[in-house]
Design a protein around this motif. Structure first.
Motif, PDB file in Angstrom:
ATOM      1  N   TRP A 103       0.849  -1.169   0.000  1.00 11.02           N
ATOM      2  CA  TRP A 103       0.000   0.000   0.000  1.00 11.02           C
ATOM      3  C   TRP A 103       0.895   1.232   0.000  1.00 11.02           C
ATOM      4  N   LEU A 104       0.741   2.101  -1.024  1.00  7.35           N
ATOM      5  CA  LEU A 104       1.560   3.293  -1.171  1.00  7.35           C
ATOM      6  C   LEU A 104       0.724   4.526  -0.853  1.00  7.35           C
ATOM      7  N   ALA A 105       1.233   5.399   0.010  1.00  3.71           N
ATOM      8  CA  ALA A 105       0.519   6.618   0.412  1.00  3.71           C
ATOM      9  C   ALA A 105       0.609   7.647  -0.710  1.00  3.71           C
ATOM     10  N   THR A 106      -0.478   7.833  -1.433  1.00  5.04           N
ATOM     11  CA  THR A 106      -0.463   8.688  -2.620  1.00  5.04           C
ATOM     12  C   THR A 106      -0.245  10.169  -2.295  1.00  5.04           C
ATOM     13  N   GLU A 107      -0.583  10.601  -1.095  1.00  4.24           N
ATOM     14  CA  GLU A 107      -0.384  12.001  -0.722  1.00  4.24           C
ATOM     15  C   GLU A 107       0.984  12.236  -0.070  1.00  4.24           C
ATOM     16  N   TYR A 108       1.762  11.170   0.093  1.00  2.00           N
ATOM     17  CA  TYR A 108       3.084  11.268   0.718  1.00  2.00           C
ATOM     18  C   TYR A 108       4.127  10.577  -0.160  1.00  2.00           C
ATOM     19  N   PHE A 109       4.257  11.055  -1.394  1.00  2.00           N
ATOM     20  CA  PHE A 109       5.303  10.615  -2.315  1.00  2.00           C
ATOM     21  C   PHE A 109       5.268   9.116  -2.608  1.00  2.00           C
ATOM     22  N   ASN A 110       4.106   8.481  -2.476  1.00  2.00           N
ATOM     23  CA  ASN A 110       3.947   7.040  -2.697  1.00  2.00           C
ATOM     24  C   ASN A 110       4.823   6.204  -1.763  1.00  2.00           C
ATOM     25  N   LEU A 111       5.103   6.705  -0.584  1.00  2.00           N
ATOM     26  CA  LEU A 111       5.868   5.917   0.386  1.00  2.00           C
ATOM     27  C   LEU A 111       5.049   4.704   0.812  1.00  2.00           C
ATOM     28  N   PRO A 112       5.689   3.553   0.972  1.00  2.00           N
ATOM     29  CA  PRO A 112       4.948   2.374   1.429  1.00  2.00           C
ATOM     30  C   PRO A 112       4.541   2.536   2.897  1.00  2.00           C
ATOM     31  N   VAL A 113       3.263   2.288   3.193  1.00  2.00           N
ATOM     32  CA  VAL A 113       2.782   2.402   4.573  1.00  2.00           C
ATOM     33  C   VAL A 113       2.346   1.052   5.155  1.00  2.00           C
ATOM     34  N   ARG A 114       2.116   0.079   4.301  1.00  2.00           N
ATOM     35  CA  ARG A 114       1.836  -1.295   4.763  1.00  2.00           C
ATOM     36  C   ARG A 114       2.363  -2.258   3.714  1.00  2.00           C
ATOM     37  N   MET A 115       2.921  -3.373   4.191  1.00  2.00           N
ATOM     38  CA  MET A 115       3.420  -4.405   3.299  1.00  2.00           C
ATOM     39  C   MET A 115       3.092  -5.758   3.917  1.00  2.00           C
ATOM     40  N   ARG A 116       2.565  -6.644   3.105  1.00  2.00           N
ATOM     41  CA  ARG A 116       2.344  -8.040   3.504  1.00  2.00           C
ATOM     42  C   ARG A 116       3.145  -8.924   2.565  1.00  2.00           C
ATOM     43  N   MET A 117       3.953  -9.805   3.149  1.00  2.00           N
ATOM     44  CA  MET A 117       4.782 -10.714   2.360  1.00  2.00           C
ATOM     45  C   MET A 117       4.309 -12.140   2.627  1.00  2.00           C
ATOM     46  N   PHE A 118       4.047 -12.878   1.563  1.00  2.00           N
ATOM     47  CA  PHE A 118       3.598 -14.264   1.652  1.00  2.00           C
ATOM     48  C   PHE A 118       4.666 -15.157   1.039  1.00  2.00           C
ATOM     49  N   ASN A 119       5.096 -16.182   1.769  1.00  2.00           N
ATOM     50  CA  ASN A 119       6.077 -17.107   1.200  1.00  2.00           C
ATOM     51  C   ASN A 119       5.360 -18.212   0.436  1.00  2.00           C
ATOM     52  N   ARG A 120       6.102 -19.154  -0.106  1.00  2.00           N
ATOM     53  CA  ARG A 120       5.528 -20.233  -0.916  1.00  2.00           C
ATOM     54  C   ARG A 120       4.549 -21.100  -0.134  1.00  2.00           C
ATOM     55  N   LYS A 121       4.725 -21.167   1.183  1.00  2.00           N
ATOM     56  CA  LYS A 121       3.836 -21.970   2.034  1.00  2.00           C
ATOM     57  C   LYS A 121       2.575 -21.209   2.418  1.00  2.00           C
ATOM     58  N   GLY A 122       2.485 -19.931   2.032  1.00  2.00           N
ATOM     59  CA  GLY A 122       1.333 -19.120   2.377  1.00  2.00           C
ATOM     60  C   GLY A 122       1.481 -18.400   3.713  1.00  2.00           C
ATOM     61  N   GLU A 123       2.634 -18.536   4.359  1.00  2.00           N
ATOM     62  CA  GLU A 123       2.864 -17.848   5.622  1.00  2.00           C
ATOM     63  C   GLU A 123       3.052 -16.360   5.350  1.00  2.00           C
ATOM     64  N   MET A 124       2.492 -15.529   6.228  1.00  2.00           N
ATOM     65  CA  MET A 124       2.509 -14.096   6.005  1.00  2.00           C
ATOM     66  C   MET A 124       3.317 -13.371   7.074  1.00  2.00           C
ATOM     67  N   THR A 125       4.070 -12.355   6.622  1.00  2.00           N
ATOM     68  CA  THR A 125       4.723 -11.389   7.502  1.00  2.00           C
ATOM     69  C   THR A 125       4.171 -10.032   7.101  1.00  2.00           C
ATOM     70  N   GLU A 126       3.760  -9.237   8.079  1.00  2.00           N
ATOM     71  CA  GLU A 126       3.185  -7.930   7.781  1.00  2.00           C
ATOM     72  C   GLU A 126       4.009  -6.838   8.444  1.00  2.00           C
ATOM     73  N   GLN A 127       4.202  -5.747   7.704  1.00  2.00           N
ATOM     74  CA  GLN A 127       4.868  -4.567   8.242  1.00  2.00           C
ATOM     75  C   GLN A 127       3.957  -3.382   8.026  1.00  2.00           C
TER      76      GLN A 127
END
Length: 178
Positions: free
Chosen positions: A129-153
């Protein structure tokens, strides 16, 4: 188990975006992976996993960190495209899809965002998710590995000229990682 990962990136900034020259990652203070980009020869040399390999370097190729800044700062005018990405272990192609905008409530406030999905043929994917009013800085990221496990920032502090947003006291969290 806890691990400290420190990426370092060197490159040039051009009118069409980031042009990586060298990328490296340290894990717990020890160099783990490196990529050297040789644009004259159109070759990337990958150092990782105890091996040294070479791969063809396509126009617009990125390293695993700069790809997100490239996607945010220099998105092409299409909703779907592909980009080649290098880690110290391999070169692979990722698909990038723009899936529209949404207002995202976060701990430091609400953000108008652009939602992107970056996918790998192996099943790994990243939602961004990129903040469109703040230079498209990422504000949330979810990473899913091959097993479907998720890490969220999620962003807990944002400071740009004239604006500072922050969680009063950052919460303690555990990162299960991959």
């Amino acid at each position: 188990k806890p691990i400290r990962v420190t990426p370092e990136r060197h490159g040039r900034l051009t009118g069409s975006g980031f042009v990586p020259v060298r990328f490296s990652v340290q894990r717990n203070g020890r160099e783990a992976e490196t990529v050297d980009f040789d644009w004259d020869r159109r070759r990337a040399t990958l150092y990782g996993g105890g091996r040294i390999t070479e791969a063809a370097l396509a126009e617009g190729s990125q390293d695993v960190v700069s790809v997100f800044y490239q996607v945010a700062a220099y998105p092409p005018p299409v909703d779907r495209y592909r980009v080649d990405v290098a880690s110290g272990r391999r070169m692979y192609r990722r698909s990038v899809e723009r899936l529209g905008g949404e207002t995202l409530p976060l701990r430091i406030g609400e953000f108008k965002t652009e939602f992107l999905r970056v996918g790998d043929p192996d099943g790994e994917r990243i939602e961004l998710w990129l903040a469109t009013e703040y230079f498209n800085l990422p504000v949330r990221m979810r990473m899913f590995n091959r097993k479907g496990e998720m890490t969220e920032q999620e962003i807990i502090e944002l400071e740009v000229p004239g604006v500072k947003l922050a969680v009063e006291e950052p919460s303690v969290f555990s990162d299960r990682g991959w």
